[in-house]
Design a protein around this motif. Structure first.
Motif, PDB file in Angstrom:
ATOM      1  N   SER A  21      44.857  72.219 -34.011  1.00 25.52           N
ATOM      2  CA  SER A  21      45.872  71.643 -34.544  1.00 25.52           C
ATOM      3  C   SER A  21      46.159  70.079 -34.337  1.00 25.52           C
ATOM      4  O   SER A  21      47.013  69.452 -34.966  1.00 25.52           O
ATOM      5  CB  SER A  21      47.241  72.546 -34.374  1.00 25.52           C
ATOM      6  N   THR A  22      45.589  69.675 -33.281  1.00 27.17           N
ATOM      7  CA  THR A  22      46.030  68.220 -32.954  1.00 27.17           C
ATOM      8  C   THR A  22      45.604  67.127 -34.020  1.00 27.17           C
ATOM      9  O   THR A  22      46.509  66.295 -33.998  1.00 27.17           O
ATOM     10  CB  THR A  22      45.211  67.890 -31.528  1.00 27.17           C
ATOM     11  N   PRO A  23      44.566  67.246 -34.809  1.00 25.64           N
ATOM     12  CA  PRO A  23      44.233  66.116 -35.744  1.00 25.64           C
ATOM     13  C   PRO A  23      45.284  66.439 -36.749  1.00 25.64           C
ATOM     14  O   PRO A  23      45.822  65.160 -37.547  1.00 25.64           O
ATOM     15  CB  PRO A  23      43.036  66.637 -36.410  1.00 25.64           C
ATOM     16  N   TYR A  24      46.218  67.316 -37.113  1.00 24.40           N
ATOM     17  CA  TYR A  24      47.112  67.719 -37.988  1.00 24.40           C
ATOM     18  C   TYR A  24      48.611  66.863 -37.417  1.00 24.40           C
ATOM     19  O   TYR A  24      49.377  66.554 -38.055  1.00 24.40           O
ATOM     20  CB  TYR A  24      47.575  68.916 -38.637  1.00 24.40           C
ATOM     21  N   LEU A  25      48.676  66.886 -36.127  1.00 22.40           N
ATOM     22  CA  LEU A  25      49.840  66.249 -35.531  1.00 22.40           C
ATOM     23  C   LEU A  25      49.775  64.752 -35.606  1.00 22.40           C
ATOM     24  O   LEU A  25      50.802  64.260 -35.960  1.00 22.40           O
ATOM     25  CB  LEU A  25      49.687  66.479 -33.903  1.00 22.40           C
ATOM     26  N   TYR A  27      49.107  63.342 -38.600  1.00 18.10           N
ATOM     27  CA  TYR A  27      49.794  63.127 -39.847  1.00 18.10           C
ATOM     28  C   TYR A  27      51.035  63.596 -40.081  1.00 18.10           C
ATOM     29  O   TYR A  27      51.728  63.369 -41.064  1.00 18.10           O
ATOM     30  CB  TYR A  27      48.642  63.602 -40.961  1.00 18.10           C
ATOM     31  N   ILE A  28      51.934  63.887 -39.029  1.00 20.61           N
ATOM     32  CA  ILE A  28      53.028  64.356 -39.293  1.00 20.61           C
ATOM     33  C   ILE A  28      54.048  63.237 -39.635  1.00 20.61           C
ATOM     34  O   ILE A  28      55.058  63.355 -40.452  1.00 20.61           O
ATOM     35  CB  ILE A  28      53.735  65.060 -37.956  1.00 20.61           C
ATOM     36  N   ARG A  30      53.724  61.264 -42.076  1.00 28.81           N
ATOM     37  CA  ARG A  30      53.533  61.189 -43.223  1.00 28.81           C
ATOM     38  C   ARG A  30      54.805  61.946 -44.030  1.00 28.81           C
ATOM     39  O   ARG A  30      55.372  61.703 -45.261  1.00 28.81           O
ATOM     40  CB  ARG A  30      52.198  61.555 -44.035  1.00 28.81           C
TER      41      ARG A  30
END
Length: 158
Positions: A21-25, A27-28, A30
């Motif tokens: 999940s870290t790559p998605y963090l 982009y939060i 946005r």
């Protein structure tokens, strides 16, 4: 024994989910509207502070937090002797996170180097001496593995 395996599997699964999940963090930010100076969340109110816009603050904070989190996971899950050298980049990211959260800090990423140099020198000195003391043990372990391999699969001499 079964409980230990189940606990290990659960802990490993949690760590994997965090890592995935870290790559998605990153982009939060946005999800936050561009022009807001304060943003209400279930955890409280976020203020842009030094960064003025909340989106810029979240972007900068998560840009420092994600590598910090990954280094902490690496430090905790690593079993090698050199794992303590990870304390140096962890301390750099920790100082950077503090600077991001601290509104009075005007020059982020400029002062951390001065504070981390003593930590780095101490850790490098300790690692140097530990490596010197442990080298004989590391060689012994390598020799033991080699001997076990030779015992399992002995060479046939003709």
């Amino acid at each position: 024994m079964k409980n230990k395996k189940r606990r290990s599997l659960l802990l490993g699964s949690i760590i994997i989910l965090i890592i995935i999940s870290t790559p998605y963090l990153l982009y939060i930010y946005r999800a936050i509207p561009d022009e807001l100076e304060t943003y209400d969340t279930i955890f409280g109110t976020l203020k842009g502070g030094y960064y003025i816009k909340v989106q810029s603050f979240v972007y900068t904070f998560l840009g420092k937090f994600v590598p910090f989190l990954l280094l902490i996971i690496w430090f905790i899950t690593n079993k090698h002797w050199w794992v303590h050298s990870l304390i140096i980049p962890i301390s750099v990211y920790l100082f950077q996170l503090i600077a991001v959260v601290n509104d009075s800090e005007e020059f982020v990423d400029e002062v951390e180097f001065i504070y981390t140099v003593p930590i780095a020198v101490i850790i490098m000195t300790i690692l140097y001496f530990l490596r010197g003391k442990m080298s004989i043990y590391i060689q012994a372990i390598d020799l033991k593995k080699e001997m076990e391999e030779n015992m399992k699969f002995p060479k046939k001499e003709n």
